[in-house]
Design a protein around this motif. Structure first.
Motif, PDB file in Angstrom:
ATOM      1  N   PRO A  79     -63.455  28.296 -43.328  1.00 37.96           N
ATOM      2  CA  PRO A  79     -64.649  27.506 -43.642  1.00 37.96           C
ATOM      3  C   PRO A  79     -65.686  28.339 -44.394  1.00 37.96           C
ATOM      4  N   GLU A  80     -65.479  29.651 -44.431  1.00 43.22           N
ATOM      5  CA  GLU A  80     -66.399  30.574 -45.093  1.00 43.22           C
ATOM      6  C   GLU A  80     -65.642  31.885 -45.323  1.00 43.22           C
ATOM      7  N   GLY A  81     -66.231  32.807 -46.082  1.00 42.80           N
ATOM      8  CA  GLY A  81     -65.489  34.011 -46.444  1.00 42.80           C
ATOM      9  C   GLY A  81     -65.729  35.219 -45.554  1.00 42.80           C
ATOM     10  N   THR A  82     -66.899  35.274 -44.915  1.00 44.35           N
ATOM     11  CA  THR A  82     -67.306  36.503 -44.229  1.00 44.35           C
ATOM     12  C   THR A  82     -66.321  36.952 -43.138  1.00 44.35           C
ATOM     13  N   ALA A  83     -65.929  36.002 -42.274  1.00 45.18           N
ATOM     14  CA  ALA A  83     -65.075  36.393 -41.147  1.00 45.18           C
ATOM     15  C   ALA A  83     -63.705  36.885 -41.632  1.00 45.18           C
ATOM     16  N   PHE A 110     -63.163  25.338 -46.620  1.00 48.21           N
ATOM     17  CA  PHE A 110     -62.899  23.982 -46.129  1.00 48.21           C
ATOM     18  C   PHE A 110     -63.768  23.681 -44.905  1.00 48.21           C
ATOM     19  N   ARG A 111     -64.500  22.591 -44.993  1.00 50.57           N
ATOM     20  CA  ARG A 111     -65.303  22.177 -43.828  1.00 50.57           C
ATOM     21  C   ARG A 111     -65.232  20.662 -43.717  1.00 50.57           C
ATOM     22  N   TYR A 112     -64.985  20.195 -42.510  1.00 48.27           N
ATOM     23  CA  TYR A 112     -64.906  18.743 -42.310  1.00 48.27           C
ATOM     24  C   TYR A 112     -66.319  18.196 -42.128  1.00 48.27           C
ATOM     25  N   GLU A 113     -67.022  18.053 -43.261  1.00 52.71           N
ATOM     26  CA  GLU A 113     -68.401  17.568 -43.232  1.00 52.71           C
ATOM     27  C   GLU A 113     -68.450  16.187 -43.871  1.00 52.71           C
ATOM     28  N   ARG A 114     -69.584  15.495 -43.673  1.00 53.34           N
ATOM     29  CA  ARG A 114     -69.741  14.196 -44.334  1.00 53.34           C
ATOM     30  C   ARG A 114     -70.039  14.451 -45.810  1.00 53.34           C
ATOM     31  N   ARG A 119     -72.045  18.397 -51.385  1.00 50.64           N
ATOM     32  CA  ARG A 119     -71.373  18.755 -50.129  1.00 50.64           C
ATOM     33  C   ARG A 119     -69.958  18.177 -50.122  1.00 50.64           C
ATOM     34  N   ASN A 120     -68.987  19.051 -50.079  1.00 49.89           N
ATOM     35  CA  ASN A 120     -67.590  18.618 -50.137  1.00 49.89           C
ATOM     36  C   ASN A 120     -66.833  19.166 -48.938  1.00 49.89           C
ATOM     37  N   ARG A 121     -65.633  18.631 -48.759  1.00 45.06           N
ATOM     38  CA  ARG A 121     -64.784  19.166 -47.670  1.00 45.06           C
ATOM     39  C   ARG A 121     -63.982  20.361 -48.168  1.00 45.06           C
ATOM     40  N   SER A 124     -66.058  25.673 -53.200  1.00 44.32           N
ATOM     41  CA  SER A 124     -65.790  27.080 -53.517  1.00 44.32           C
ATOM     42  C   SER A 124     -67.024  27.928 -53.273  1.00 44.32           C
ATOM     43  N   GLN A 125     -66.791  29.096 -52.747  1.00 47.70           N
ATOM     44  CA  GLN A 125     -67.901  30.042 -52.564  1.00 47.70           C
ATOM     45  C   GLN A 125     -67.651  31.301 -53.380  1.00 47.70           C
ATOM     46  N   PHE A 126     -68.744  31.858 -53.876  1.00 47.69           N
ATOM     47  CA  PHE A 126     -68.738  33.241 -54.332  1.00 47.69           C
ATOM     48  C   PHE A 126     -69.556  33.999 -53.285  1.00 47.69           C
ATOM     49  N   VAL A 128     -70.577  37.995 -51.358  1.00 42.97           N
ATOM     50  CA  VAL A 128     -70.519  39.462 -51.338  1.00 42.97           C
ATOM     51  C   VAL A 128     -70.743  39.921 -49.896  1.00 42.97           C
ATOM     52  N   GLU A 129     -70.082  40.987 -49.540  1.00 42.70           N
ATOM     53  CA  GLU A 129     -70.268  41.585 -48.215  1.00 42.70           C
ATOM     54  C   GLU A 129     -70.373  43.095 -48.402  1.00 42.70           C
ATOM     55  N   ALA A 130     -71.435  43.686 -47.874  1.00 44.54           N
ATOM     56  CA  ALA A 130     -71.588  45.147 -47.914  1.00 44.54           C
ATOM     57  C   ALA A 130     -71.440  45.650 -46.482  1.00 44.54           C
ATOM     58  N   VAL A 255     -83.144  30.175 -39.294  1.00 44.83           N
ATOM     59  CA  VAL A 255     -82.276  30.902 -38.346  1.00 44.83           C
ATOM     60  C   VAL A 255     -80.826  30.939 -38.813  1.00 44.83           C
ATOM     61  N   ARG A 256     -80.445  30.045 -39.769  1.00 43.20           N
ATOM     62  CA  ARG A 256     -79.091  29.974 -40.330  1.00 43.20           C
ATOM     63  C   ARG A 256     -78.088  29.343 -39.368  1.00 43.20           C
ATOM     64  N   GLY A 257     -77.077  28.744 -39.978  1.00 45.28           N
ATOM     65  CA  GLY A 257     -76.126  27.953 -39.195  1.00 45.28           C
ATOM     66  C   GLY A 257     -74.966  28.715 -38.576  1.00 45.28           C
ATOM     67  N   ASP A 259     -73.570  31.968 -36.096  1.00 45.94           N
ATOM     68  CA  ASP A 259     -74.109  32.718 -34.960  1.00 45.94           C
ATOM     69  C   ASP A 259     -74.048  34.240 -35.107  1.00 45.94           C
ATOM     70  N   TYR A 260     -73.428  34.736 -36.180  1.00 48.34           N
ATOM     71  CA  TYR A 260     -73.251  36.191 -36.229  1.00 48.34           C
ATOM     72  C   TYR A 260     -74.448  36.984 -36.755  1.00 48.34           C
ATOM     73  N   TYR A 261     -75.516  36.307 -37.144  1.00 48.51           N
ATOM     74  CA  TYR A 261     -76.606  37.023 -37.821  1.00 48.51           C
ATOM     75  C   TYR A 261     -77.551  37.775 -36.884  1.00 48.51           C
ATOM     76  N   CYS A 262     -78.137  38.853 -37.426  1.00 47.56           N
ATOM     77  CA  CYS A 262     -79.236  39.570 -36.774  1.00 47.56           C
ATOM     78  C   CYS A 262     -80.168  40.037 -37.896  1.00 47.56           C
ATOM     79  N   ASN A 279     -79.826  21.292 -51.218  1.00 48.87           N
ATOM     80  CA  ASN A 279     -80.413  22.117 -52.280  1.00 48.87           C
ATOM     81  C   ASN A 279     -80.341  23.625 -52.000  1.00 48.87           C
ATOM     82  N   VAL A 280     -79.641  24.011 -50.929  1.00 58.20           N
ATOM     83  CA  VAL A 280     -79.468  25.449 -50.684  1.00 58.20           C
ATOM     84  C   VAL A 280     -78.232  25.903 -51.473  1.00 58.20           C
ATOM     85  N   ILE A 281     -78.472  26.695 -52.500  1.00 56.13           N
ATOM     86  CA  ILE A 281     -77.328  27.085 -53.339  1.00 56.13           C
ATOM     87  C   ILE A 281     -76.661  28.370 -52.849  1.00 56.13           C
TER      88      ILE A 281
HETATM   89  P1  HAM Z   1     -73.299  29.105 -45.509  1.00 57.93           P
HETATM   90  O1  HAM Z   1     -74.770  28.890 -45.549  1.00 57.93           O
HETATM   91  O2  HAM Z   1     -72.555  28.348 -44.480  1.00 57.93           O
HETATM   92  O3  HAM Z   1     -73.073  30.651 -45.335  1.00 57.93           O
HETATM   93  O4  HAM Z   1     -72.677  28.763 -46.929  1.00 57.93           O
HETATM   94  C1  HAM Z   1     -73.119  29.423 -48.081  1.00 57.93           C
HETATM   95  C2  HAM Z   1     -73.287  28.430 -49.218  1.00 57.93           C
HETATM   96  O5  HAM Z   1     -72.062  27.703 -49.414  1.00 57.93           O
HETATM   97  C3  HAM Z   1     -74.309  27.355 -48.950  1.00 57.93           C
HETATM   98  O6  HAM Z   1     -75.617  27.825 -49.248  1.00 57.93           O
HETATM   99  C4  HAM Z   1     -73.878  26.270 -49.916  1.00 57.93           C
HETATM  100  O7  HAM Z   1     -74.375  26.541 -51.207  1.00 57.93           O
HETATM  101  C5  HAM Z   1     -72.374  26.412 -49.910  1.00 57.93           C
HETATM  102  N1  HAM Z   1     -71.756  25.390 -49.049  1.00 57.93           N
HETATM  103  C6  HAM Z   1     -71.645  25.408 -47.712  1.00 57.93           C
HETATM  104  N2  HAM Z   1     -71.017  24.299 -47.271  1.00 57.93           N
HETATM  105  C7  HAM Z   1     -70.733  23.560 -48.354  1.00 57.93           C
HETATM  106  C8  HAM Z   1     -70.087  22.304 -48.581  1.00 57.93           C
HETATM  107  N3  HAM Z   1     -69.592  21.598 -47.567  1.00 57.93           N
HETATM  108  N4  HAM Z   1     -69.981  21.838 -49.841  1.00 57.93           N
HETATM  109  C9  HAM Z   1     -70.465  22.553 -50.882  1.00 57.93           C
HETATM  110  N5  HAM Z   1     -71.088  23.758 -50.737  1.00 57.93           N
HETATM  111  C10 HAM Z   1     -71.213  24.247 -49.503  1.00 57.93           C
HETATM  112  C11 HAM Z   1     -71.840  31.223 -45.277  1.00 57.93           C
HETATM  113  O8  HAM Z   1     -70.805  30.664 -45.527  1.00 57.93           O
HETATM  114  C12 HAM Z   1     -71.893  32.690 -44.951  1.00 57.93           C
HETATM  115  N6  HAM Z   1     -70.519  33.190 -44.879  1.00 57.93           N
HETATM  116  C13 HAM Z   1     -72.700  33.430 -46.002  1.00 57.93           C
HETATM  117  C14 HAM Z   1     -72.718  34.896 -45.740  1.00 57.93           C
HETATM  118  C15 HAM Z   1     -71.996  35.825 -46.374  1.00 57.93           C
HETATM  119  N7  HAM Z   1     -73.431  35.500 -44.809  1.00 57.93           N
HETATM  120  C16 HAM Z   1     -73.178  36.788 -44.844  1.00 57.93           C
HETATM  121  N8  HAM Z   1     -72.286  36.992 -45.768  1.00 57.93           N
END
Ligand code: HAM
Length: 433
Positions: A79-83, A110-114, A119-121, A124-126, A128-130, A255-257, A259-262, A279-281
């Motif tokens: 659902p995201e790249g970090t993990a 991939f996220r099962y969102e409305r 917002r798509n299921r 693509s994400q770009f 970076v992780e340091a 606070v962000r969605g 749970d791993y943040y500090c 609108n969060v890019i």
């Molecule tokens: P996130 O806020 O869940 O963070 O997602 C990052 C970005 O991915 C969002 O700001 C948004 O632009 C885009 N995004 C998320 N869900 C969707 C969706 N369903 N459809 C289209 N775009 C979407 C993370 O994923 C963390 N891994 C970010 C991170 C990296 N934190 C530390 N390192």
């Protein structure tokens, strides 16, 4: 007709050029900041994402695509790249050779969102992780990289919102205060927040349902509960941003969605009305326990990810086109069976030599073929029929200058090369996209 699954989309040829250009810009920026590409699997063992039973983030509790493979293994589409990057960092012991690993990735999540605009299921994400440094400067560097991308794409009206969640001591003190506060308003909270009150009170601040209520706005702010060390660290991040002349807004409800943040958390928001709610890019923050939670050594990390669809949407609304129109070097109009066969042969030789060519495979009229040459943005149009073929000649038109000449069919390749004024043919089309 079989249609695409809900929440997915096709990138059609006209749009894929924009994607390629976005990827190109991203790669350039990553090079400037010295981040190296990492490619991890699109599906992972479910444990990578479902580590913590107490994790109440929507993404982890209800939005992942989880399934059992044929050998009954628990699998999750990322659902995201970090993990996944953190898992790869631990598994491949990247920490052995480099005290700090600066990594980037691009690809589908991939996220099962409305589904709705932006917002798509499958999206693509770009990211970076340091990994490996706890320095406040690297938090600022990640944000600066994000700002550079925004600038390179020509986007304006982007706000960087930032907050600090502090260290564990600060957060647990703040959590206690929040529980006391929100318990008084328990009946007014949505069902999700009632659950969060028990499991993860911080996430209440992230609630889109309750956030407009007065008691919500008056909730205690984390900044008042940061210990001195966390305060100093946050100040250092902000000072570093100031020193790079990067603008930001402190948002104490951020606070962000996940749970791993500090400590540092941030979001980049586009302020364009057409953009709608999503609108969060881009967003990110620091996570100092994720690597150790995944079985690695205690390794601090910070990163961010952009939604690539949202970046393209934002460039679109800003009236920017990243890629120039596609074009080719030569369009062959060959009239008659024998001429067509010869055209195919010459085109192939030209293509091997690095010139992009096209012809009509539909036996269209002369007029329709000229139209196609135009539609393909051909720099040159080469015309010949069976009469010209007998003399091994053709008519070649330079569509940039409208100049026309009759030349030998054997000279087509060299003629185009000389006009392109290059010692050797380039590998790309004339528009240098
Ligand atoms: P996130 O806020 O869940 O963070 O997602 C990052 C970005 O991915 C969002 O700001 C948004 O632009 C885009 N995004 C998320 N869900 C969707 C969706 N369903 N459809 C289209 N775009 C979407 C993370 O994923 C963390 N891994 C970010 C991170 C990296 N934190 C530390 N390192």
């Amino acid at each position: 007709m079989i249609t695409k699954p809900k929440g997915t989309y096709d990138v059609l040829p006209l749009e894929s050029k924009e994607w390629q250009k976005l990827e190109e810009v991203i790669r350039k920026i990553c090079k400037l900041y010295n981040y190296k590409e990492i490619r991890t699997p699109i599906f992972e063992s479910s444990d990578v994402f479902h580590r913590d039973q107490n994790d109440t983030s929507d993404m982890v509790t209800k939005e992942t695509y989880d399934f059992k493979d044929r050998s009954d293994r628990g699998i999750t589409l990322r659902p995201e790249g970090t993990a996944g990057v953190a898992r790869a960092f631990v598994e491949n012991k990247l920490y052995v050779d480099n005290p700090v690993s600066k990594l980037f990735y691009m690809g589908p999540m991939f996220r099962y969102e409305r589904p709705q605009k932006g917002r798509n299921r499958q999206f693509s994400q770009f990211g970076v992780e340091a990994l490996g440094s706890d320095s406040a400067y690297i938090d600022a560097e990640v944000i600066a990289l994000g700002a550079s991308l925004i600038r390179a794409l020509g986007l304006k009206d982007v706000t960087v919102k930032i907050n600090s969640l502090g260290d564990e001591e600060s957060r647990s003190k703040y959590k206690e205060v929040l529980v006391n506060y929100f318990s008084k308003y328990q009946d007014c909270l949505c069902d999700d927040c009632k659950n969060r009150l028990v499991k993860n009170p911080l996430r209440i601040l992230d609630c889109k349902v309750d956030r407009d209520q007065e008691f919500f706005k008056a909730a205690p702010k984390i900044n008042d509960y940061l210990n001195q060390e966390s305060k100093d660290r946050f100040k250092k991040v902000l000072d570093s941003l100031d020193s790079m002349d990067l603008k930001y807004v402190i948002d104490d409800n951020l606070v962000r969605g996940l749970d791993y943040y500090c400590h540092t958390v941030f979001e980049l928001e586009v302020n364009v009305p057409e953009f709608g709610a999503q609108n969060v890019i881009g967003a990110g923050g620091r996570y100092n326990k994720l690597i150790s939670d995944l079985g690695g050594p205690l390794t601090p990390g910070v990163g961010m990810a952009f939604g690539m669809e949202r970046l393209l949407l934002a460039t679109n609304f800003a009236g920017k086109k990243l890629a120039k129109d596609d074009s080719i070097h030569a369009y062959f109009i060959a009239l008659g069976e024998k001429a067509e066969k010869e055209a195919l042969k010459i085109m192939n030789a030209c293509r091997i030599g690095g010139l992009s060519c096209e012809m009509d495979y539909l036996n269209g009229s002369l007029k329709s073929q000229f139209k196609k040459a135009d539609k393909n943005n051909a720099r040159f149009t080469i015309i010949f029929g069976e009469n010209e073929l007998e003399e091994m000649k053709c008519n070649i038109k330079d569509n940039e200058t409208d100049n026309q000449e009759t030349i030998s069919l054997l000279e087509v390749y060299n003629y185009i090369l000389s006009k392109l004024n290059k010692a050797s043919a380039c590998n790309t089309c004339p528009s240098k996209n």
